[in-house]
Design an enzyme around this catalytic site. Structure first.
Site, PDB file in Angstrom:
ATOM      1  N   GLN A 113      20.299   4.941  30.871  1.00 30.94           N
ATOM      2  CA  GLN A 113      20.253   5.506  32.196  1.00 30.94           C
ATOM      3  C   GLN A 113      20.133   7.180  32.272  1.00 30.94           C
ATOM      4  O   GLN A 113      19.938   7.816  33.275  1.00 30.94           O
ATOM      5  CB  GLN A 113      21.478   5.343  32.974  1.00 30.94           C
ATOM      6  CG  GLN A 113      21.842   3.823  33.218  1.00 30.94           C
ATOM      7  CD  GLN A 113      20.680   3.428  34.448  1.00 30.94           C
ATOM      8  OE1 GLN A 113      20.156   4.131  35.129  1.00 30.94           O
ATOM      9  NE2 GLN A 113      20.401   1.890  34.541  1.00 30.94           N
ATOM     10  N   SER A 118      14.946   2.986  27.523  1.00 32.13           N
ATOM     11  CA  SER A 118      14.334   1.768  28.060  1.00 32.13           C
ATOM     12  C   SER A 118      13.231   2.532  29.108  1.00 32.13           C
ATOM     13  O   SER A 118      13.537   3.052  29.999  1.00 32.13           O
ATOM     14  CB  SER A 118      15.028   0.777  28.836  1.00 32.13           C
ATOM     15  OG  SER A 118      14.509  -0.357  29.166  1.00 32.13           O
ATOM     16  N   GLY A 119      11.877   1.967  28.792  1.00 30.47           N
ATOM     17  CA  GLY A 119      10.878   2.298  29.739  1.00 30.47           C
ATOM     18  C   GLY A 119      11.097   2.222  31.251  1.00 30.47           C
ATOM     19  O   GLY A 119      10.767   3.252  31.986  1.00 30.47           O
ATOM     20  N   HIS A 120      11.365   0.900  31.733  1.00 30.52           N
ATOM     21  CA  HIS A 120      11.494   0.420  33.175  1.00 30.52           C
ATOM     22  C   HIS A 120      12.433   1.474  33.726  1.00 30.52           C
ATOM     23  O   HIS A 120      12.570   1.163  35.248  1.00 30.52           O
ATOM     24  CB  HIS A 120      11.575  -1.005  33.286  1.00 30.52           C
ATOM     25  CG  HIS A 120      12.917  -1.538  33.067  1.00 30.52           C
ATOM     26  ND1 HIS A 120      13.620  -2.217  34.106  1.00 30.52           N
ATOM     27  CD2 HIS A 120      13.581  -1.860  31.917  1.00 30.52           C
ATOM     28  CE1 HIS A 120      14.857  -2.576  33.610  1.00 30.52           C
ATOM     29  NE2 HIS A 120      14.817  -2.109  32.190  1.00 30.52           N
ATOM     30  N   CYS A 126      22.712  -6.611  36.398  1.00 28.85           N
ATOM     31  CA  CYS A 126      22.943  -7.753  35.404  1.00 28.85           C
ATOM     32  C   CYS A 126      24.308  -8.375  35.800  1.00 28.85           C
ATOM     33  O   CYS A 126      24.510  -9.348  35.404  1.00 28.85           O
ATOM     34  CB  CYS A 126      23.027  -6.986  34.167  1.00 28.85           C
ATOM     35  SG  CYS A 126      21.679  -6.178  33.656  1.00 28.85           S
TER      36      CYS A 126
HETATM   37  N1  PLP Z   1      22.024  -0.031  29.038  1.00 30.87           N
HETATM   38  C1  PLP Z   1      22.214   0.425  30.216  1.00 30.87           C
HETATM   39  C2  PLP Z   1      23.130   1.605  30.508  1.00 30.87           C
HETATM   40  C3  PLP Z   1      21.378  -0.279  31.167  1.00 30.87           C
HETATM   41  O1  PLP Z   1      21.614   0.302  32.460  1.00 30.87           O
HETATM   42  C4  PLP Z   1      20.579  -1.331  30.940  1.00 30.87           C
HETATM   43  C5  PLP Z   1      19.861  -2.070  31.985  1.00 30.87           C
HETATM   44  O2  PLP Z   1      20.354  -2.210  33.136  1.00 30.87           O
HETATM   45  C6  PLP Z   1      20.400  -1.879  29.655  1.00 30.87           C
HETATM   46  C7  PLP Z   1      21.179  -1.195  28.550  1.00 30.87           C
HETATM   47  C8  PLP Z   1      19.494  -2.768  29.348  1.00 30.87           C
HETATM   48  O3  PLP Z   1      18.127  -2.302  29.222  1.00 30.87           O
HETATM   49  P1  PLP Z   1      17.004  -3.320  29.601  1.00 30.87           P
HETATM   50  O4  PLP Z   1      16.787  -3.927  30.752  1.00 30.87           O
HETATM   51  O5  PLP Z   1      15.670  -2.685  28.982  1.00 30.87           O
HETATM   52  O6  PLP Z   1      17.071  -4.379  28.360  1.00 30.87           O
END
Ligand code: PLP
Length: 393
Positions: free
Chosen positions: A179, A199-201, A325
């Site tokens: 984040q 993470s790209g998205h 999530c």
């Molecule tokens: N770590 C954090 C702090 C996140 O906010 C997220 C996604 O919500 C992730 C890990 C997981 O990333 P990814 O969706 O690219 O697997």
């Protein structure tokens, strides 16, 4: 009806420049970077250039950047990969109680396999105290994994300080910066980290692609065994279009960070002020100032976050309660419980995460519709009824 996207911590839209940069690697230049003919060499070049770009933007060396399928894989790899190599040295890992499930569930998995994990508490704002980290370090501690910034409440952790302690004590330090990267300045050297997940998205890049920074000299076991890609540490044909998109998105995010953040902080604080002035019994979760420029997290007493989301959705406003999530599960957010909210209050949370495309007119529309939605839900709430009775006694 207008549509307002206020869920940029869940994912972001891709920038046009990012899609344009990726397109050639889906179409005419589709070769496998491990092959030797021209379209393959073009791909290899794009891969190398993307790695160089990302390394430079993070203050790392190109050889320290490893491409993955995203934040979850990077976190899994960092934690399991270090645990596996250093298990003869020790079996103790330190983390915090507010990590993303990609870290928490990985730690729980390791606990079932002979590791001991300390879950550090956080203060009312969601901050880990570096002194607690220092106190938790034991002779058998092999890894500290603490997130850079929280995905639910936006609180930024004292990463540099924790990194300094880890360095002094000779303990490997990983941070989940999913984040933070692309949102606030991140430099791996200044942050004193050994491993960092991104993470790209989360910064207008593609989904399903990310990276793990692994400092030179750190030993790690592969998570995915296979070909010789990624210096033999992560097998699998590289996601070249995704990686090119990841690098372009990070480049744009860093280039425009100062300007975007100024605008987002203004909008964030405008919404916070508006909501707290217009609505009673509301609390801002997370640190008042040391928080991500795009994050707002409220708890509204006497109501359910899920109902609030549905009614906002009917008005064309897309937000979240807790993280994407954990939504869909009826458990209250572990992050809100960790900052001391009781169960019933933790259920009434709303996360608004703005992006650089959001406008003041959208914020005004939100501020116009929210009070009546909250009131409508409170009017149906037995808890609110009870509260009013007590108050009038
Ligand atoms: N770590 C954090 C702090 C996140 O906010 C997220 C996604 O919500 C992730 C890990 C997981 O990333 P990814 O969706 O690219 O697997």
């Amino acid at each position: 009806m207008q549509k307002i996207y206020f869920d940029n911590a869940a994912t972001t839209s891709m920038k046009k420049e990012v899609i344009d940069a990726m397109m050639p690697y889906f179409t005419e230049s589709f070769g496998n970077p491990s092959s030797i003919y021209e379209i393959a060499r073009e791909n290899k070049k794009a891969l190398d250039e993307s790695r160089d770009k990302i390394a430079k933007l993070l203050g790392a060396d190109s050889k320290e950047i490893y491409f993955t399928s995203g934040g979850t894989e990077s976190d899994n790899w960092a934690i399991k990969g270090i645990a596996d190599v250093y298990k003869d040295k020790g079996n103790h890992i330190i983390t915090s109680s507010i990590e993303h499930h990609a870290v928490l569930h990985t730690c729980e998995y390791l606990e079932k396999n002979g590791f001991e994990v300390t879950y550090l508490p956080v203060d009312e704002y969601g901050q880990v105290n570096p002194k607690d980290v220092e106190k938790a370090i034991k002779d058998n501690t092999i890894l500290i994994t603490i997130m850079y910034a929280n995905n639910e409440i936006g609180t930024i952790q004292p990463i540099e300080e924790i990194g300094k302690i880890a360095k002094e004590k000779g303990v490997i330090f990983h941070t989940d910066a999913v984040q933070a990267v692309g949102h606030i300045p991140v430099d791996v050297k200044k942050a004193n980290v050994d491993l960092l997940s991104l993470s790209g998205h989360k910064f207008h890049g593609p989904k399903g692609v990310g990276a793990l920074y692994i400092r030179k000299g750190i030993k790690i076991k592969p998570l995915l065994h296979g070909g010789a890609q990624e210096r033999g540490r992560r097998g699998g044909t590289e996601n070249v279009p995704g990686i090119v998109g990841l690098a372009k998105a990070l480049e744009l995010a860093v280039e425009n960070m100062e300007e975007n953040n100024k605008k987002m902080i203004e909008l964030r604080d405008y919404i916070i002020k508006g909501v707290t002035e217009k609505i009673e019994h509301v609390k801002l979760n997370g640190h008042p100032t040391n928080r991500l420029p795009n994050n707002i997290n409220f708890t509204f007493d006497f109501i359910e976050g899920e109902s609030l989301l549905l009614l906002l959705d009917m008005k064309g406003i897309y937000a979240s309660s807790g993280s994407a999530c954990t939504s869909g599960s009826l458990d209250p957010s572990h992050v809100l419980l960790s900052i001391g909210l009781p169960h019933e209050r933790a259920h009434g949370s709303l996360r608004i995460t703005i992006g650089d495309e959001n406008t003041k007119a959208e914020a005004d529309y939100f501020l116009e519709v929210l009070p009546s939605i909250v009131q409508r839900l409170r009017d149906m709430s037995p808890l609110y009824e009870e509260y009013k009775k007590q108050k009038n006694r």
